[in-house]
Motif scaffolding. Sequence first.
Motif, PDB file in Angstrom:
ATOM      1  N   LYS A  10       0.847  -1.196   0.000  1.00 25.39           N
ATOM      2  CA  LYS A  10       0.000   0.000   0.000  1.00 25.39           C
ATOM      3  C   LYS A  10       0.878   1.239   0.000  1.00 25.39           C
ATOM      4  O   LYS A  10       2.099   1.143  -0.006  1.00 25.39           O
ATOM      5  N   THR A  11       0.229   2.391   0.013  1.00 25.42           N
ATOM      6  CA  THR A  11       0.964   3.657   0.064  1.00 25.42           C
ATOM      7  C   THR A  11       1.115   4.093   1.516  1.00 25.42           C
ATOM      8  O   THR A  11       0.429   3.603   2.413  1.00 25.42           O
ATOM      9  N   HIS A  12       2.016   5.061   1.713  1.00 26.75           N
ATOM     10  CA  HIS A  12       2.219   5.638   3.038  1.00 26.75           C
ATOM     11  C   HIS A  12       2.430   7.138   2.844  1.00 26.75           C
ATOM     12  O   HIS A  12       3.377   7.549   2.171  1.00 26.75           O
ATOM     13  N   GLY A  13       1.551   7.924   3.388  1.00 28.32           N
ATOM     14  CA  GLY A  13       1.683   9.369   3.261  1.00 28.32           C
ATOM     15  C   GLY A  13       1.229   9.875   1.903  1.00 28.32           C
ATOM     16  O   GLY A  13       0.601   9.158   1.131  1.00 28.32           O
ATOM     17  N   GLU A  17       5.480   7.454  -0.912  1.00 25.82           N
ATOM     18  CA  GLU A  17       6.203   6.390  -0.213  1.00 25.82           C
ATOM     19  C   GLU A  17       5.381   5.101  -0.266  1.00 25.82           C
ATOM     20  O   GLU A  17       4.151   5.136  -0.213  1.00 25.82           O
ATOM     21  N   VAL A  19       4.682   1.047   1.098  1.00 23.45           N
ATOM     22  CA  VAL A  19       4.859   0.010   2.115  1.00 23.45           C
ATOM     23  C   VAL A  19       5.120  -1.282   1.354  1.00 23.45           C
ATOM     24  O   VAL A  19       4.315  -1.686   0.512  1.00 23.45           O
ATOM     25  N   HIS A  61       9.667   1.041   9.349  1.00 21.64           N
ATOM     26  CA  HIS A  61       8.626   1.759  10.073  1.00 21.64           C
ATOM     27  C   HIS A  61       7.642   0.733  10.633  1.00 21.64           C
ATOM     28  O   HIS A  61       6.947   0.071   9.866  1.00 21.64           O
ATOM     29  N   ARG A  64       7.823  -2.708   9.067  1.00 16.47           N
ATOM     30  CA  ARG A  64       7.629  -2.829   7.610  1.00 16.47           C
ATOM     31  C   ARG A  64       8.604  -1.904   6.904  1.00 16.47           C
ATOM     32  O   ARG A  64       9.053  -0.901   7.452  1.00 16.47           O
ATOM     33  N   LEU A  66       9.480   0.898   4.317  1.00 23.55           N
ATOM     34  CA  LEU A  66       8.936   2.027   3.563  1.00 23.55           C
ATOM     35  C   LEU A  66       9.976   2.394   2.519  1.00 23.55           C
ATOM     36  O   LEU A  66      11.145   2.607   2.828  1.00 23.55           O
ATOM     37  N   ARG A  75       1.137  10.425  -4.323  1.00 24.21           N
ATOM     38  CA  ARG A  75       0.280   9.358  -3.813  1.00 24.21           C
ATOM     39  C   ARG A  75      -0.465   8.617  -4.930  1.00 24.21           C
ATOM     40  O   ARG A  75      -0.621   7.408  -4.861  1.00 24.21           O
TER      41      ARG A  75
END
Length: 174
Positions: A10-13, A17, A19, A61, A64, A66, A75
């Motif tokens: 998935k995405t982060h932020g 970024e 995952v 993080h 996991r 990142l 995004r």
Amino acid sequence: MDLVVGRVAKTHGVRGELVVDVRTDEPDERFAVGRVLRGRKSTGKNTFVENNYTVTAARNHSGRLLLTLAEVTDRDTATEMRGTLFLIDSADVSSGDDPDEFYDHELQGAAVRTVSGEEVGVLTDVVHMPGGDLLSVKAADGRDILIPFVAAIVPTVGRDLIEIDPPDGLLDPE
């Protein structure tokens, strides 16, 4: 043959970024800054698109990985990456001489039998699912059997022979 070293979960932020579910014992090497990753994304029935991505940052993080890639800057682009597999060529790796360490591809073709000696079939693949790994076995009668790759069911693993202790019904035809 390709080996999966990671999968975009998935995405982060909001800055792109990613995952990544790590599928390698060497994440620091495989996802090092400056490393070029080969990514494969499914686009439908048996069709894929492959692209190269350059790692610009990698950090841990909450257990996991990142990952930031030069080609993924927002995004929306990161969201499109979901499900992308990062691959390496199996010829580039070897598990060495330790009989208790192996890569998935080194097990392919191993005979599978029960702990009581009953022949089950031949291992065709190790399937990595979000809920755990599965052994894909081609039975002598042509059926494909999926076996949970857990110590309680698969007590012995070797490059030439895998022994299983299946619960009742696991090997029964439908």
